[in-house]
Each structure stands twice: as C-alpha cells, then as structure tokens.
Design a protein around this motif. Structure first.
Motif, PDB file in Angstrom:
ATOM      1  N   GLU A  70       0.816  -1.001   0.188  1.00  0.00           N
ATOM      2  CA  GLU A  70       0.084  -0.339   0.135  1.00  0.00           C
ATOM      3  C   GLU A  70       0.927   1.193   0.036  1.00  0.00           C
ATOM      4  OE1 GLU A  70      -3.663   0.122   2.761  1.00  0.00           O
ATOM      5  OE2 GLU A  70      -2.252   1.785   3.607  1.00  0.00           O
ATOM      6  N   GLY A  71       0.288   2.480  -0.759  1.00  0.00           N
ATOM      7  CA  GLY A  71       0.656   3.076  -0.595  1.00  0.00           C
ATOM      8  C   GLY A  71       0.484   4.434  -1.635  1.00  0.00           C
ATOM      9  N   ASP A  72       1.032   5.702  -2.153  1.00  0.00           N
ATOM     10  CA  ASP A  72       1.130   5.870  -3.158  1.00  0.00           C
ATOM     11  C   ASP A  72       1.024   6.024  -4.826  1.00  0.00           C
ATOM     12  OD1 ASP A  72      -0.038   8.567  -0.967  1.00  0.00           O
ATOM     13  OD2 ASP A  72       1.587   9.770  -0.858  1.00  0.00           O
ATOM     14  N   ASN A  73       0.712   5.308  -5.105  1.00  0.00           N
ATOM     15  CA  ASN A  73       0.625   5.475  -6.786  1.00  0.00           C
ATOM     16  C   ASN A  73       1.217   3.502  -6.381  1.00  0.00           C
ATOM     17  OD1 ASN A  73       0.039   7.515  -8.162  1.00  0.00           O
ATOM     18  ND2 ASN A  73       1.313   8.437  -7.630  1.00  0.00           N
ATOM     19  N   ALA A  74       0.992   3.012  -5.922  1.00  0.00           N
ATOM     20  CA  ALA A  74       1.723   1.953  -6.026  1.00  0.00           C
ATOM     21  C   ALA A  74       1.622   0.485  -6.506  1.00  0.00           C
ATOM     22  CB  ALA A  74       0.642   0.793  -4.127  1.00  0.00           C
ATOM     23  N   ILE A  75       1.096   1.032  -7.532  1.00  0.00           N
ATOM     24  CA  ILE A  75       1.473  -0.112  -8.961  1.00  0.00           C
ATOM     25  C   ILE A  75       2.474   0.236  -9.358  1.00  0.00           C
ATOM     26  CG2 ILE A  75      -0.310  -1.055 -10.520  1.00  0.00           C
ATOM     27  CD1 ILE A  75      -2.585  -0.767  -9.275  1.00  0.00           C
ATOM     28  N   ALA A  76       2.589   1.735  -9.928  1.00  0.00           N
ATOM     29  CA  ALA A  76       3.521   2.522 -10.506  1.00  0.00           C
ATOM     30  C   ALA A  76       5.000   2.203  -9.949  1.00  0.00           C
ATOM     31  CB  ALA A  76       3.289   3.321 -10.969  1.00  0.00           C
ATOM     32  N   LYS A  77       4.596   2.400  -8.106  1.00  0.00           N
ATOM     33  CA  LYS A  77       5.698   2.039  -7.737  1.00  0.00           C
ATOM     34  C   LYS A  77       6.318   1.122  -7.233  1.00  0.00           C
ATOM     35  CE  LYS A  77       6.203   5.789  -4.509  1.00  0.00           C
ATOM     36  NZ  LYS A  77       6.369   6.464  -3.155  1.00  0.00           N
ATOM     37  N   ASN A  78       5.116   0.053  -6.891  1.00  0.00           N
ATOM     38  CA  ASN A  78       5.853  -1.228  -7.023  1.00  0.00           C
ATOM     39  C   ASN A  78       6.566  -1.544  -8.481  1.00  0.00           C
ATOM     40  OD1 ASN A  78       6.454  -3.544  -5.415  1.00  0.00           O
ATOM     41  ND2 ASN A  78       4.413  -4.612  -7.058  1.00  0.00           N
TER      42      ASN A  78
END
Ligand code: ATP
Ligand code: MG
Length: 137
Positions: free
Chosen positions: A76-84
């Motif tokens: 979980e986090g801000d923009n988690a999909i792209a950040k991951n």
C-alpha cells in the motif's frame, strides 16, 4: 493511496531473499499490509497467469510458480502499482535498471523474483484471488 498485489517468486524464496526484497519495498515507501507464504498448485498458478495462456512460456511459468512456496503480499502507498513496478525493474533482468529488485536478484526473464499487478483492475482482482476481506485491514 493505492494497493497492489505482489508475489515473491520461488527463485527468491528459495534463496532466502524475502527480507531483502521487503526492505526494497519499505525503502520506497510501500507498506506491507498483508503477507503470507503459500505453495501454489499448478491449477492455482495457471489460473492466476491465465492472461498468458497463449504465450509460449506459459507452461514453464506455471511449473515454476508451483515449484516451491511463494510469498503473496499486499503493498500500500501513493501510486503503489506504478511505484512497485519501478522498484521491481524490467521483466528481463538484463534490461532492469540498477538498484531494482530484478537487477539485483532475478536469475532470468522467467525466474525474475517478483510479480506486481499492472493496473488498478488487475490489482483488485489479484488481491481478491489471494486475500479475504478479513485478512485486510
Ligand atoms: P509479472 O506479471 O510477473 O509481474 P511482468 O508484468 O514484468 O511480470 P509479464 O509480461 O506479465 O511480465 O510476464 C509474466 C511473467 O512471465 C514474467 O514475470 C516472467 O516470469 C514470465 N515471462 C515473461 N516473458 C518470458 C519469456 N520470454 N520467457 C520466459 N518467461 C517469461
Ligand atoms: Mg505482468
């Protein structure tokens, strides 16, 4: 804030890399809000990756994902999909930017240490595939 489904793949669990990979997620500001170690059956791995059913590497991918335990997790986090996906690096470790998980740990394009959802709809589906509402806080 956003959630994404991550899998630490068998090549990484086998080499005791779960902690090092989790440190990369946490250093990038991704919070691990759910996590469990499971051993997928071939049927479960095949269902999870069914979008790739027509690709030449599908059977190899399914056999690999069912070969040994994996760690499935929700980040979980801000923009988690792209950040991951940024933290993971390119699918082929030869193309992955230095410092990424795949650049550091992946063994090949197939045995590439991690999976991450690629869009909001797939993240939702993939999280629901592995976790019940009760397991998510
Ligand atoms: P993932 O979906 O696992 O997060 P990805 O989105 O970077 O990875 P996809 O194109 O969705 O890559 O491929 C899914 C998985 O299939 C890859 O992570 C890899 O394990 C395997 N794969 C992809 N391309 C190949 C290939 N050319 N040969 C063998 N395995 C492959
Ligand atoms: Mg993918």
């Amino acid at each position: 804030t956003e959630r994404t489904l991550s899998i630490i793949k068998p090549d990484a669990t086998r080499r005791n890399l779960t902690g090092k990979i989790n440190a990369k997620f946490e250093d990038a500001g991704l919070r691990i809000v759910a996590q469990k170690r499971i051993h997928l059956t071939k049927a479960q791995a095949g269902e999870f990756y069914k979008v790739h059913a027509e690709r030449p590497f599908y059977q190899e991918l399914v056999d690999f994902m069912a070969s040994e335990p994996v760690v499935v997790q929700v980040l979980e986090g801000d923009n988690a999909i792209a950040k991951n996906r940024e933290v993971m690096g390119a699918t082929n470790p030869a193309d992955a930017e230095s410092g990424t998980i795949r650049a550091e740990f992946a063994e090949s394009v197939g045995e590439n240490s991690v999976h991450g959802s690629d869009a909001p709809e797939t993240a939702k589906e993939e999280i629901a595939y592995f976790f019940s509402g009760l397991e998510l806080v």
